[in-house]
Motif scaffolding. Structure first.
Motif, PDB file in Angstrom:
ATOM      1  N   ILE A  70       0.844  -1.198   0.000  1.00  0.00           N
ATOM      2  CA  ILE A  70       0.000   0.000   0.000  1.00  0.00           C
ATOM      3  C   ILE A  70       0.880   1.248   0.000  1.00  0.00           C
ATOM      4  N   ARG A  71       1.912   1.253   0.811  1.00  0.00           N
ATOM      5  CA  ARG A  71       2.810   2.412   0.853  1.00  0.00           C
ATOM      6  C   ARG A  71       3.541   2.600  -0.472  1.00  0.00           C
ATOM      7  N   ALA A  72       3.951   1.500  -1.101  1.00  0.00           N
ATOM      8  CA  ALA A  72       4.610   1.596  -2.407  1.00  0.00           C
ATOM      9  C   ALA A  72       3.636   2.120  -3.461  1.00  0.00           C
ATOM     10  N   LEU A  73       2.388   1.676  -3.406  1.00  0.00           N
ATOM     11  CA  LEU A  73       1.370   2.179  -4.322  1.00  0.00           C
ATOM     12  C   LEU A  73       1.149   3.670  -4.110  1.00  0.00           C
ATOM     13  N   ALA A  74       1.047   4.100  -2.866  1.00  0.00           N
ATOM     14  CA  ALA A  74       0.838   5.522  -2.563  1.00  0.00           C
ATOM     15  C   ALA A  74       1.981   6.366  -3.131  1.00  0.00           C
ATOM     16  N   GLU A  75       3.205   5.894  -3.010  1.00  0.00           N
ATOM     17  CA  GLU A  75       4.347   6.623  -3.570  1.00  0.00           C
ATOM     18  C   GLU A  75       4.262   6.664  -5.091  1.00  0.00           C
TER      19      GLU A  75
ATOM     20  N   ARG B 121       1.946   9.151  -6.310  1.00  0.00           N
ATOM     21  CA  ARG B 121       2.298  10.500  -5.843  1.00  0.00           C
ATOM     22  C   ARG B 121       1.389  10.957  -4.710  1.00  0.00           C
ATOM     23  N   LEU B 122       0.934   9.994  -3.906  1.00  0.00           N
ATOM     24  CA  LEU B 122       0.016  10.283  -2.809  1.00  0.00           C
ATOM     25  C   LEU B 122       0.538   9.776  -1.469  1.00  0.00           C
ATOM     26  N   GLY B 123       1.844   9.584  -1.378  1.00  0.00           N
ATOM     27  CA  GLY B 123       2.435   9.077  -0.139  1.00  0.00           C
ATOM     28  C   GLY B 123       2.075   9.916   1.066  1.00  0.00           C
ATOM     29  N   HIS B 124       1.949  11.221   0.877  1.00  0.00           N
ATOM     30  CA  HIS B 124       1.607  12.126   1.969  1.00  0.00           C
ATOM     31  C   HIS B 124       0.187  11.893   2.504  1.00  0.00           C
ATOM     32  N   GLU B 125      -0.659  11.216   1.718  1.00  0.00           N
ATOM     33  CA  GLU B 125      -2.029  10.938   2.147  1.00  0.00           C
ATOM     34  C   GLU B 125      -2.189   9.562   2.788  1.00  0.00           C
ATOM     35  N   CYS B 126      -1.184   8.728   2.715  1.00  0.00           N
ATOM     36  CA  CYS B 126      -1.291   7.354   3.205  1.00  0.00           C
ATOM     37  C   CYS B 126      -1.211   7.318   4.729  1.00  0.00           C
ATOM     38  N   GLN B 127      -2.307   6.955   5.353  1.00  0.00           N
ATOM     39  CA  GLN B 127      -2.382   6.854   6.810  1.00  0.00           C
ATOM     40  C   GLN B 127      -2.506   5.417   7.284  1.00  0.00           C
TER      41      GLN B 127
END
Length: 165
Positions: free
Chosen positions: A24-29, A32-38
């Motif tokens: 999930i964190r790799a997908l968020a990066e 370009r949404l890593g900052h939104e991954c909680q």
């Protein structure tokens, strides 16, 4: 990945939570949404493997290594009066791309949808993600022109529910 590599698709288990979180964190990066991954491990464990799971996950493995995942849940079509399958996230680690892992995940989701009597299998894709859009078109997917995704979250969600601070 070699030409003799074995791709296996299986349902996720509770022990997969750390791998799911990493994907999930790799997908968020990638998006370009890593900052939104909680997302965190306790939340994933509770929502995927708790008393009332909100979603399901398929894990793709290549020669025993985690290659990717698909997280999905049921939706419902009032026009069809049938359930649907909604793919929230599909991600294949870069080193495993181009070797059929994503296609295998999508095919397994299609089989699940048919086995569960679903009338449709849907997902959203970021409009700038040309490689993903091309992949989906090759699978036979069509874009839903005329529809836009709407979202209420955070403070707006609390306000709508009458629970604003």
């Amino acid at each position: 990945m070699s030409s003799t590599s074995e791709v296996a698709i299986r349902p996720a288990r509770r022990a997969d939570v750390p791998a799911i979180l990493a994907l999930i964190r790799a997908l968020a990066e990638y998006e370009r949404l890593g900052h939104e991954c909680q997302a965190d491990a306790p939340s994933l464990e509770a929502t995927l493997f708790g008393e009332r799971p909100a979603a399901e996950v398929l894990i793709a493995e290549v020669d025993g290594d985690t290659a990717g995942f698909a997280l999905f849940f049921h939706s419902y079509s009032t026009f069809l009066a049938r359930p649907g399958l909604y793919l929230e996230d599909l991600f294949v680690q870069p080193r495993f791309r181009g070797h059929g892992v994503g296609r295998r995940l999508m095919a397994e989701l299609a089989r699940i949808a048919l086995a569960r009597g679903c009338g449709r299998f849907e997902w959203s894709v970021l409009d700038w993600n040309a490689p993903a859009i091309g992949f989906y078109r090759r699978l036979g997917a069509i874009g839903m022109d005329g529809w836009t995704v709407q979202r209420v979250s955070g403070e707006a969600l609390r306000r709508l529910a009458g629970q604003a601070d």
